[in-house]
Scaffold this motif. Sequence first.
Motif, PDB file in Angstrom:
ATOM      1  N   THR A  73     -25.748 -10.821   1.014  1.00  0.00           N
ATOM      2  CA  THR A  73     -27.234 -10.503   0.551  1.00  0.00           C
ATOM      3  C   THR A  73     -28.117 -10.841   1.438  1.00  0.00           C
ATOM      4  O   THR A  73     -28.987 -10.087   1.970  1.00  0.00           O
ATOM      5  N   LYS A 122     -30.459  -8.975   4.097  1.00  0.00           N
ATOM      6  CA  LYS A 122     -32.244  -9.216   4.117  1.00  0.00           C
ATOM      7  C   LYS A 122     -32.632  -9.435   5.399  1.00  0.00           C
ATOM      8  O   LYS A 122     -33.649  -9.331   6.061  1.00  0.00           O
ATOM      9  N   LYS A 133     -26.764  -7.723  -6.453  1.00  0.00           N
ATOM     10  CA  LYS A 133     -27.977  -7.499  -7.083  1.00  0.00           C
ATOM     11  C   LYS A 133     -29.020  -8.162  -6.519  1.00  0.00           C
ATOM     12  O   LYS A 133     -28.812  -9.524  -6.625  1.00  0.00           O
ATOM     13  N   ASP A 134     -30.061  -7.449  -6.150  1.00  0.00           N
ATOM     14  CA  ASP A 134     -31.149  -8.043  -5.570  1.00  0.00           C
ATOM     15  C   ASP A 134     -32.312  -7.201  -5.883  1.00  0.00           C
ATOM     16  O   ASP A 134     -32.368  -5.931  -6.013  1.00  0.00           O
ATOM     17  N   THR A 135     -33.626  -7.832  -6.083  1.00  0.00           N
ATOM     18  CA  THR A 135     -34.899  -6.970  -6.342  1.00  0.00           C
ATOM     19  C   THR A 135     -35.113  -6.094  -5.183  1.00  0.00           C
ATOM     20  O   THR A 135     -35.921  -5.171  -5.269  1.00  0.00           O
ATOM     21  N   ASP A 136     -34.844  -6.563  -4.076  1.00  0.00           N
ATOM     22  CA  ASP A 136     -35.151  -5.710  -2.944  1.00  0.00           C
ATOM     23  C   ASP A 136     -34.130  -4.857  -2.404  1.00  0.00           C
ATOM     24  O   ASP A 136     -34.493  -3.831  -1.428  1.00  0.00           O
ATOM     25  N   LYS A 137     -33.225  -4.521  -3.395  1.00  0.00           N
ATOM     26  CA  LYS A 137     -32.122  -3.488  -2.798  1.00  0.00           C
ATOM     27  C   LYS A 137     -32.506  -2.210  -2.920  1.00  0.00           C
ATOM     28  O   LYS A 137     -31.992  -1.546  -1.962  1.00  0.00           O
ATOM     29  N   ASN A 138     -33.317  -1.606  -3.454  1.00  0.00           N
ATOM     30  CA  ASN A 138     -34.130  -0.141  -3.449  1.00  0.00           C
ATOM     31  C   ASN A 138     -34.630  -0.147  -2.447  1.00  0.00           C
ATOM     32  O   ASN A 138     -34.499   0.985  -1.544  1.00  0.00           O
ATOM     33  N   LYS A 139     -35.185  -1.122  -1.584  1.00  0.00           N
ATOM     34  CA  LYS A 139     -35.783  -1.044  -0.388  1.00  0.00           C
ATOM     35  C   LYS A 139     -34.849  -0.798   0.777  1.00  0.00           C
ATOM     36  O   LYS A 139     -35.324  -0.135   1.932  1.00  0.00           O
TER      37      LYS A 139
END
Length: 480
Positions: free
Chosen positions: A222, A226, A257-263
Amino acid sequence: MIETDNFSKLRTDLIKEIATNWKLEAKSEDVGRYFYHMNEVEAIISGAKNYVIGRKGTGKTAISEFILGLGKTQKGIFCEKLSFKNFPFNDLYELSNLKYTPPNQYITLWKYLIYSVICRLMLKNNNINSQVRKSLSLSYNTDPITNLPVVVSNWTDANFKLQNDTKQPSNLSWIEKVNILEGIIQKNLDNEKYYIIFDELDEDYRDIKNIEEFKPYNNLITSLFKAVQDVKNIFRLSSLNINPVIFLRDDIYDLIKDTDKNKWSDYKIEIDWDENKIKRLLAFRISKAISTSQHVLNFDKAWELIFHRSAVRMGDKQSKEMHTFDFIARSTQMRPRDFIKYIQACAEDTYYNHGRFIYPQTIKQVDKAFSNYLKAEVEDEIQAILPDIPQIFQVLSQIRKWNFTVQEFKTAFANYVQAGTIKETNMDFVIQALFNFNVIGNLPRQRQNQFFRYKNKEARINFNESIVVHRGLFKSLQIL
């Protein structure tokens, strides 16, 4: 059809070339000759896409080898490949930046490695100021990276100095080291193209149900995504062409699973294949097997250069017929590697038996060996999720049917669990995993089409419908 001696020799040479020089591993093959230039490759080379996601065997390594080859053959392109095959990941886990919370604690480490590789590549570029290169040469060299663990260990050593500066303290933090390298790059890098390739990152992909073992790996991967995103954003408004590229299996990517994955979708490209794409690939490869200068033939013409026109006969009375391509395709998971393996094996059998064509009989004979290959491929892929996969395959062999109900599978599976042969007790999880890796699919009641995930990535297992085993596994599982 009457053949001239020249045409007969061409066909014989073609069969020999495929039998001896087609390889499963892109690293073992003549990439310059056999690399099929997909549209997706342009997006990667241009720097528009930096995350290459796809199933095992879909050509990710071939793309990485092609890009690496550009650095050796084209002026103004500088490439370095970081292969994590056989890499001691525990060494990386110990290099986390504790100032950041999981999963971000390795971002600084990855940026440091990316910038260090760029500095190495700058040494190879005579357009870079000679004094800058002289200074960088005190910390880096241009020798090929043949032992990545040793290189990483040297770069991350606390006493490693970034340049010839006697006033520089020996205990710089990761952030300070990254800032120094970032400054050097921003000030001195030219506008040539630089590629840093991250490949074979699945080496430490372990049992995902063991949270404590999987978490460090997940955090590390992950953080890499990033870090690449961060580097792209830092240099986005400049003229600098810095392109870190990550190649990763889709099943591992799906677990992140990461909150920024959609970006990340702005930087991501997925490698998918369908029948038409596969036919274009095979037409290209067969054409180039004739000669590197051969123009690409259409599929039918290329196929009939090596495969006899007669159909494959099937059924108890051999009353059914199927085109040779369709017969091979149904045993594959529609991946380039599968077709290359099958066709190469057919060509090898034909060549060593002095044949001029690949006949249906040869295709049927090769089917068993291919089935064993596919089973081994699946075991390797799914091992991290289902360590019991060899025993689970035994369950399918015991059922000995190509289609059955979910309850039939659970009954047979429960016997293995009760005997202690299989440790995994969550049967729904097992069925879902087998579906995700295309071991099984669904067979609707009308039986018009079988549903496998490789045909539609969005497909989901239906526990109320019958299960069908993938055709390519029949022989290896002794399914009648």
